[in-house]
Design a protein around this motif. Structure first.
Motif, PDB file in Angstrom:
ATOM      1  N   THR A 107      -1.742   5.448   0.914  1.00 49.22           N
ATOM      2  CA  THR A 107      -1.942   5.216  -0.517  1.00 49.22           C
ATOM      3  C   THR A 107      -2.785   6.323  -1.127  1.00 49.22           C
ATOM      4  O   THR A 107      -2.463   6.857  -2.193  1.00 49.22           O
ATOM      5  CB  THR A 107      -2.635   3.855  -0.737  1.00 49.22           C
ATOM      6  OG1 THR A 107      -1.821   2.820  -0.197  1.00 49.22           O
ATOM      7  CG2 THR A 107      -2.849   3.602  -2.220  1.00 49.22           C
TER       8      THR A 107
ATOM      9  N   CYS B 151       0.815  -1.215   0.000  1.00 47.70           N
ATOM     10  CA  CYS B 151       0.000   0.000   0.000  1.00 47.70           C
ATOM     11  C   CYS B 151       0.846   1.261   0.000  1.00 47.70           C
ATOM     12  O   CYS B 151       0.317   2.354  -0.100  1.00 47.70           O
ATOM     13  CB  CYS B 151      -0.945   0.009   1.211  1.00 47.70           C
ATOM     14  SG  CYS B 151      -2.296  -1.162   1.051  1.00 47.70           S
TER      15      CYS B 151
ATOM     16  N   SER C 125      -3.466   2.314   4.043  1.00 45.74           N
ATOM     17  CA  SER C 125      -4.506   2.684   3.078  1.00 45.74           C
ATOM     18  C   SER C 125      -4.615   4.202   2.957  1.00 45.74           C
ATOM     19  O   SER C 125      -4.743   4.737   1.848  1.00 45.74           O
ATOM     20  CB  SER C 125      -5.847   2.071   3.485  1.00 45.74           C
ATOM     21  OG  SER C 125      -6.234   2.493   4.773  1.00 45.74           O
TER      22      SER C 125
ATOM     23  N   LEU D 107      -9.887   0.486  -1.945  1.00 51.48           N
ATOM     24  CA  LEU D 107      -9.171  -0.416  -1.048  1.00 51.48           C
ATOM     25  C   LEU D 107     -10.150  -1.087  -0.105  1.00 51.48           C
ATOM     26  O   LEU D 107     -10.912  -0.419   0.596  1.00 51.48           O
ATOM     27  CB  LEU D 107      -8.115   0.351  -0.247  1.00 51.48           C
ATOM     28  CG  LEU D 107      -7.109   1.176  -1.059  1.00 51.48           C
ATOM     29  CD1 LEU D 107      -6.155   1.894  -0.126  1.00 51.48           C
ATOM     30  CD2 LEU D 107      -6.346   0.302  -2.032  1.00 51.48           C
TER      31      LEU D 107
ATOM     32  N   ILE E 236     -12.379   3.750   0.575  1.00 53.72           N
ATOM     33  CA  ILE E 236     -11.812   2.743   1.477  1.00 53.72           C
ATOM     34  C   ILE E 236     -12.973   2.049   2.168  1.00 53.72           C
ATOM     35  O   ILE E 236     -13.837   2.710   2.755  1.00 53.72           O
ATOM     36  CB  ILE E 236     -10.880   3.378   2.526  1.00 53.72           C
ATOM     37  CG1 ILE E 236      -9.669   4.029   1.850  1.00 53.72           C
ATOM     38  CG2 ILE E 236     -10.413   2.331   3.538  1.00 53.72           C
ATOM     39  CD1 ILE E 236      -8.750   4.778   2.814  1.00 53.72           C
TER      40      ILE E 236
ATOM     41  N   LEU F  59     -10.441  -3.567   3.164  1.00 57.05           N
ATOM     42  CA  LEU F  59      -9.667  -4.055   4.299  1.00 57.05           C
ATOM     43  C   LEU F  59     -10.527  -4.982   5.147  1.00 57.05           C
ATOM     44  O   LEU F  59     -11.648  -4.624   5.515  1.00 57.05           O
ATOM     45  CB  LEU F  59      -9.181  -2.889   5.168  1.00 57.05           C
ATOM     46  CG  LEU F  59      -8.560  -1.687   4.464  1.00 57.05           C
ATOM     47  CD1 LEU F  59      -8.192  -0.620   5.489  1.00 57.05           C
ATOM     48  CD2 LEU F  59      -7.352  -2.094   3.653  1.00 57.05           C
TER      49      LEU F  59
ATOM     50  N   ASN G 136      -3.130  -1.318   8.920  1.00 56.89           N
ATOM     51  CA  ASN G 136      -3.675  -1.232   7.570  1.00 56.89           C
ATOM     52  C   ASN G 136      -4.340   0.103   7.295  1.00 56.89           C
ATOM     53  O   ASN G 136      -4.338   0.577   6.165  1.00 56.89           O
ATOM     54  CB  ASN G 136      -4.683  -2.369   7.333  1.00 56.89           C
ATOM     55  CG  ASN G 136      -4.004  -3.592   6.742  1.00 56.89           C
ATOM     56  OD1 ASN G 136      -2.842  -3.553   6.390  1.00 56.89           O
ATOM     57  ND2 ASN G 136      -4.737  -4.672   6.644  1.00 56.89           N
TER      58      ASN G 136
END
Length: 309
Positions: A33, A6, A30, A176, A107, A178, A26
């Motif tokens: 990114t 990421c 994210s 993204l 996200i 997760l 994470n």
């Protein structure tokens, strides 16, 4: 490569990341990114209890960035902020407003929340909900529109909300996902999630995916090693606690204070008194059964509960 996927400028724009460790790791990657790709504003969908945690993560790691949390179902104009955070329970109310406002990335935290929901096709003409069997038709029998492209709808509200937001973004926009549990039992639970990041076509579409990986009845699991390999090659990153343990911060307990209205506080106190009285009467009944003083037992129980409130 997996540990920095990421953070790499060469990383795919659409990823499916599983996390077997604390959410902060994470969420930071994210968010990084999105910032590196300048894909702002960004919408973040998550569980209700994580909204303010994710907002604080934005403020902590990217000072000067603007973020807001959406609460409730009363629609209002959203100000010019870089991160808009909302929970799944209200996403069905807000997604049209967010799409109309515009955003550049998405996200989806705890993305297994969108694993359910059957897809259907309807006419995309405003005001028309005629069902369609194909992605395009020459003429809608109901509204008479020509050269109609179907609009996708999903039977579960939160899935529909997230999918509509994902579908509204261009192919190059980062999306993204997760989660630590992409599926509970069967490969079919990944279909909607793969569709959200536009990777279902890699497997030939939904029907071929089910035929190849979900058994004859669609409820099994077949060719799982092949599925794992194709996921790893195209969009799937998985990291375990032992792989990144040294990078994890110590476990933290952060109190979250909330404002409670006078009306809600009154209801809370009423319930609190009911609970105290319930245990007081229970203590009295037990004392009475033993032949003890029931009134004294009830009094002691009330005093004990009042001290710990």
């Amino acid at each position: 490569e997996a540990s920095v996927i990421c953070l790499s400028v060469d990383a795919p724009d659409r990823l499916y990341v599983t996390e077997d460790f604390i959410v902060t790791h994470n969420s930071l990657e994210s968010l990084s990114t999105i910032m590196m790709k300048s894909a702002l504003p960004c919408v973040i969908a998550c569980k209700a209890k994580l909204k303010y945690t994710l907002r604080d993560e934005v403020w902590k790691w990217f000072p000067g960035s603007t973020a807001m949390v959406l609460n409730g179902t009363e629609i209002f104009p959203i100000p010019d902020v870089e991160f808009i955070i909302l929970n799944y329970d209200i996403a069905h109310v807000w997604y049209e407003t967010l799409i109309e406002r515009g955003f550049k990335s998405l996200i989806v935290d705890e993305s297994h929340y969108i694993k359910n929901g059957k897809r259907s096709l309807v006419c995309s003409t405003p005001g028309c909900t005629h069902g369609m069997k194909f992605e395009t038709i020459k003429k809608c029998p109901k509204c008479k529109a020509v050269n109609v492209t179907a609009k996708r709808r999903y039977s579960v509200r939160r899935t529909n909300a997230v999918m509509q937001m994902a579908l509204s973004l261009p192919e190059t926009s980062p999306i993204l996902l997760l989660t630590g549990t992409p599926l509970d039992a069967r490969p079919r639970e990944m279909i909607r999630q793969l569709e959200a990041i536009d990777r279902l076509s890699i497997f030939g579409g939904e029907s071929k995916y089910k035929y190849r990986y979900c058994g004859q009845d669609g409820k099994g699991a077949t060719n799982t090693l092949e599925l794992h390999r194709k996921l790893r090659e195209n969009c799937y990153v998985r990291r375990r606690i032992e792989d990144v343990f040294q990078d994890l911060p110590p476990e933290q307990y952060i109190p979250r204070f909330v404002e409670v209205s006078d009306e809600d506080m009154k209801r809370y106190r009423d319930v609190e008194r009911d609970v105290v009285e319930y245990f007081a009467q229970r203590a009295a009944a037990e004392a009475r059964a033993r032949g003890s003083d029931a009134e004294w037992a009830a009094y002691c129980k009330r005093e004990q509960l009042e001290r710990v409130k």
